[in-house]
Design a protein around this motif. Sequence first.
Motif, PDB file in Angstrom:
ATOM      1  N   GLY A  75       1.402  -1.117  -0.052  1.00 60.19           N
ATOM      2  CA  GLY A  75      -0.070   0.286  -0.223  1.00 60.19           C
ATOM      3  C   GLY A  75       1.232   1.401   0.373  1.00 60.19           C
ATOM      4  N   THR A  76       1.996   1.388   0.982  1.00 59.28           N
ATOM      5  CA  THR A  76       2.979   1.895   0.511  1.00 59.28           C
ATOM      6  C   THR A  76       3.503   2.118  -0.518  1.00 59.28           C
ATOM      7  OG1 THR A  76       3.789   1.868   3.240  1.00 59.28           O
ATOM      8  CG2 THR A  76       4.882   3.137   2.087  1.00 59.28           C
ATOM      9  N   ILE A  77       3.544   0.992  -0.897  1.00 59.34           N
ATOM     10  CA  ILE A  77       4.721   1.796  -2.497  1.00 59.34           C
ATOM     11  C   ILE A  77       3.565   1.888  -3.731  1.00 59.34           C
ATOM     12  CG2 ILE A  77       6.085  -0.365  -4.266  1.00 59.34           C
ATOM     13  CD1 ILE A  77       7.330  -1.526  -1.389  1.00 59.34           C
ATOM     14  N   PHE A  78       3.315   1.419  -3.698  1.00 61.62           N
ATOM     15  CA  PHE A  78       2.118   1.936  -4.253  1.00 61.62           C
ATOM     16  C   PHE A  78       1.191   3.073  -4.761  1.00 61.62           C
ATOM     17  CE2 PHE A  78       0.258  -2.781  -5.637  1.00 61.62           C
ATOM     18  CZ  PHE A  78       0.410  -3.378  -6.103  1.00 61.62           C
ATOM     19  N   SER A  79       1.298   4.131  -2.978  1.00 61.06           N
ATOM     20  CA  SER A  79       1.204   5.058  -3.602  1.00 61.06           C
ATOM     21  C   SER A  79       2.137   5.865  -3.786  1.00 61.06           C
ATOM     22  CB  SER A  79       1.104   5.433  -1.339  1.00 61.06           C
ATOM     23  OG  SER A  79      -0.373   4.493  -1.359  1.00 61.06           O
ATOM     24  N   LEU A  80       2.823   5.690  -3.682  1.00 64.81           N
ATOM     25  CA  LEU A  80       4.766   6.601  -4.061  1.00 64.81           C
ATOM     26  C   LEU A  80       4.317   5.800  -5.052  1.00 64.81           C
ATOM     27  CD1 LEU A  80       7.069   5.162  -1.478  1.00 64.81           C
ATOM     28  CD2 LEU A  80       5.541   7.548  -1.305  1.00 64.81           C
ATOM     29  N   ALA A  81       4.053   4.672  -5.946  1.00 61.45           N
ATOM     30  CA  ALA A  81       3.574   5.081  -7.194  1.00 61.45           C
ATOM     31  C   ALA A  81       3.142   5.765  -7.778  1.00 61.45           C
ATOM     32  CB  ALA A  81       3.632   4.327  -7.766  1.00 61.45           C
ATOM     33  N   ALA A  82       2.059   6.226  -7.118  1.00 61.57           N
ATOM     34  CA  ALA A  82       1.035   7.334  -7.977  1.00 61.57           C
ATOM     35  C   ALA A  82       1.820   8.312  -7.162  1.00 61.57           C
ATOM     36  CB  ALA A  82       0.018   7.062  -6.736  1.00 61.57           C
ATOM     37  N   GLY A  83       2.927   9.085  -6.350  1.00 65.01           N
ATOM     38  CA  GLY A  83       2.977  10.137  -6.041  1.00 65.01           C
ATOM     39  C   GLY A  83       2.339  10.991  -5.189  1.00 65.01           C
ATOM     40  N   THR A  84       1.518   9.818  -3.861  1.00 65.39           N
ATOM     41  CA  THR A  84       0.736  10.675  -2.937  1.00 65.39           C
ATOM     42  C   THR A  84       1.534  10.669  -2.241  1.00 65.39           C
ATOM     43  OG1 THR A  84      -1.735   9.417  -4.548  1.00 65.39           O
ATOM     44  CG2 THR A  84      -1.625  10.294  -1.987  1.00 65.39           C
ATOM     45  N   PRO A  85       1.416  11.235  -0.929  1.00 59.71           N
ATOM     46  CA  PRO A  85       1.819  11.017   0.649  1.00 59.71           C
ATOM     47  C   PRO A  85       1.649   9.519   1.323  1.00 59.71           C
ATOM     48  CG  PRO A  85       0.945  12.849   0.234  1.00 59.71           C
ATOM     49  CD  PRO A  85       0.405  12.469  -1.297  1.00 59.71           C
ATOM     50  N   VAL A  86       2.178   9.340   2.059  1.00 57.82           N
ATOM     51  CA  VAL A  86       1.728   8.028   2.928  1.00 57.82           C
ATOM     52  C   VAL A  86       2.244   7.794   4.219  1.00 57.82           C
ATOM     53  CG1 VAL A  86       3.362   6.523   1.809  1.00 57.82           C
ATOM     54  CG2 VAL A  86       1.636   5.855   3.250  1.00 57.82           C
ATOM     55  N   ILE A  87       1.389   7.772   5.014  1.00 57.56           N
ATOM     56  CA  ILE A  87       1.660   7.990   6.419  1.00 57.56           C
ATOM     57  C   ILE A  87       1.045   5.673   6.534  1.00 57.56           C
ATOM     58  CG2 ILE A  87      -0.122   8.180   9.115  1.00 57.56           C
ATOM     59  CD1 ILE A  87      -1.204  10.014   7.712  1.00 57.56           C
ATOM     60  N   ILE A  88       1.733   5.903   7.364  1.00 57.68           N
ATOM     61  CA  ILE A  88       2.119   4.080   7.843  1.00 57.68           C
ATOM     62  C   ILE A  88       1.588   3.791   9.357  1.00 57.68           C
ATOM     63  CG2 ILE A  88       3.797   1.881   7.659  1.00 57.68           C
ATOM     64  CD1 ILE A  88       5.491   3.651   5.874  1.00 57.68           C
ATOM     65  N   ILE A  89       0.501   3.085   9.404  1.00 55.37           N
ATOM     66  CA  ILE A  89       0.612   2.618  10.613  1.00 55.37           C
ATOM     67  C   ILE A  89       0.918   1.358  10.705  1.00 55.37           C
ATOM     68  CG2 ILE A  89      -0.959   3.959  11.061  1.00 55.37           C
ATOM     69  CD1 ILE A  89      -3.031   1.921  10.555  1.00 55.37           C
ATOM     70  N   LYS A  90       1.651   1.186  12.415  1.00 53.85           N
ATOM     71  CA  LYS A  90       2.076   0.148  12.070  1.00 53.85           C
ATOM     72  C   LYS A  90       1.117  -1.958  12.075  1.00 53.85           C
ATOM     73  CE  LYS A  90       2.021   0.485  17.360  1.00 53.85           C
ATOM     74  NZ  LYS A  90       3.004   0.782  18.627  1.00 53.85           N
ATOM     75  N   THR A  91       1.921  -2.958  11.973  1.00 52.84           N
ATOM     76  CA  THR A  91       1.375  -4.598  11.668  1.00 52.84           C
ATOM     77  C   THR A  91       2.275  -4.555  13.611  1.00 52.84           C
ATOM     78  OG1 THR A  91       2.860  -4.908  10.723  1.00 52.84           O
ATOM     79  CG2 THR A  91       1.014  -4.060   9.800  1.00 52.84           C
ATOM     80  N   ASN A  92       1.345  -6.137  13.461  1.00 53.26           N
ATOM     81  CA  ASN A  92       2.461  -7.495  14.737  1.00 53.26           C
ATOM     82  C   ASN A  92       3.474  -7.583  14.162  1.00 53.26           C
ATOM     83  OD1 ASN A  92       0.531  -7.034  16.266  1.00 53.26           O
ATOM     84  ND2 ASN A  92      -0.931  -8.640  14.964  1.00 53.26           N
ATOM     85  N   ASP A  93       4.004  -7.203  13.126  1.00 51.70           N
ATOM     86  CA  ASP A  93       5.634  -7.631  12.988  1.00 51.70           C
ATOM     87  C   ASP A  93       6.552  -6.928  12.554  1.00 51.70           C
ATOM     88  OD1 ASP A  93       5.125  -7.327  10.557  1.00 51.70           O
ATOM     89  OD2 ASP A  93       4.786 -10.247   9.849  1.00 51.70           O
ATOM     90  N   HIS A  94       7.091  -6.760  11.747  1.00 52.74           N
ATOM     91  CA  HIS A  94       8.484  -5.511  11.323  1.00 52.74           C
ATOM     92  C   HIS A  94       8.545  -5.433  10.341  1.00 52.74           C
ATOM     93  CE1 HIS A  94      10.810  -9.458  10.276  1.00 52.74           C
ATOM     94  NE2 HIS A  94      11.400  -8.484   9.121  1.00 52.74           N
ATOM     95  N   LYS A  95       7.402  -5.806   9.585  1.00 51.36           N
ATOM     96  CA  LYS A  95       7.656  -5.561   7.942  1.00 51.36           C
ATOM     97  C   LYS A  95       7.279  -4.666   7.422  1.00 51.36           C
ATOM     98  CE  LYS A  95       4.703  -7.265   5.669  1.00 51.36           C
ATOM     99  NZ  LYS A  95       4.074  -8.538   5.148  1.00 51.36           N
ATOM    100  N   VAL A  96       6.272  -3.493   7.534  1.00 55.25           N
ATOM    101  CA  VAL A  96       6.048  -2.702   7.425  1.00 55.25           C
ATOM    102  C   VAL A  96       6.564  -1.411   7.848  1.00 55.25           C
ATOM    103  CG1 VAL A  96       4.225  -0.853   7.262  1.00 55.25           C
ATOM    104  CG2 VAL A  96       3.920  -3.231   6.850  1.00 55.25           C
ATOM    105  N   ILE A  97       7.347  -1.364   8.575  1.00 58.71           N
ATOM    106  CA  ILE A  97       7.756  -0.435   9.640  1.00 58.71           C
ATOM    107  C   ILE A  97       9.146   0.271   9.263  1.00 58.71           C
ATOM    108  CG2 ILE A  97       8.535   0.848  11.585  1.00 58.71           C
ATOM    109  CD1 ILE A  97       5.301   0.753  11.318  1.00 58.71           C
TER     110      ILE A  97
END
Length: 373
Positions: free
Chosen positions: A288-310
């Motif tokens: 979701g983060t990467i597709f947003s950046l491909a669209a040139g859209t700023p993104v706010i990342i919220i955490k998950t239960n593991d380390h992958k996204v953060i």
Amino acid sequence: MINKKLRRKIRKYFGFIYSKALAKYKERKYKEFVNNDITRLTPPISQQRIYYLGITEHPNLGDMGQHYCILNWISKNFPDSELLSFKSSTVVNPFVDFPSKLKTIYRPNDIIIFQSGYCTQDLGGDHELMHRMIIDKIPYAKILMMPQTIFFQHEKNKKRTSKSYNQATNMLFLARDTVSYNMAKEMFPNIEVQAFPDIVTTLIGKYTFENERKGVCFCLRDDSEKFYSDKELQNLKKQIEEIEPITTTDTTISTSEEKIRKNLQHYIEKQIIFFSKYKIVITDRYHGTIFSLAAGTPVIIIKTNDHKVITGANWFKGVYDDYVYVASDLKEAYKLYEQIKTKKLTHKLSPYFEENYYSHLKEIFYQLAFKEA
């Protein structure tokens, strides 16, 4: 025609027979599919063959995005090579001995490429088993392990994986975050390990959008990796909805995997275009983060239960600082939203990861895998 009442009675009293018959039918059809699929393992015709193993088997557009970008990378870097792609379920299938069949036709110039993702782990799925089955059978193969996230719950599984992978001295193992990189360096002292961004980042900087942007898109997962409750997320949505419209979506869609695979570019670009309609995306999905950046859209990342996204977000520090924000909690997510919504951005990002990483990957891999050639 049998009426509904009679059909219900039949299901009630004879359902167990129907279920067993259906299970046997599905098993027979599955065996037929695998046997037909395995017939493609014939002696190579071209000078070099690429075996791409573990292609995506579910309708998650993030994983399908990896599949799409890996295919593009192979096409660009090996235009004259013959490509054979297989699902992991075919490789590990108990009805056929895929690794042995592959060993009989594998040649020193051939390459095995493993699918990227959350695949070096013991949380479920069969990719890690696929890796071990192939490496144990053909430890000398030239193997490119596309960027992996690593996580093991049980030490015995971690040791088993370490023992197997360390045989593959011609393998380049790419880790897609710092935690996975450090773990890979510890687990695989005999093989080359490098930190490498997710291959879907090669889509960033490829597109330009001039359309009007309105509202906020929440791209949220609904699985075991989810950290925040629906109630907590709903409270954040209500806060923002008082200011501007919101939309909620996910990168997993209802379209079948086969249909997506037949028209990969359409579905991946459709997702990027969708994100280009919004001023901000809030997500706990890495893609979701990467597709947003491909669209040139700023993104706010919220955490998950593991380390992958953060930890994956660390790749963007110093590169897209005006576009990527990591929220320690949902209160900070709202504050970041208030901060970002007033910014004037161009929505055109540079192709940093294509230029600085993937355009050099073939050379890096060849220097390792073909060092004796």
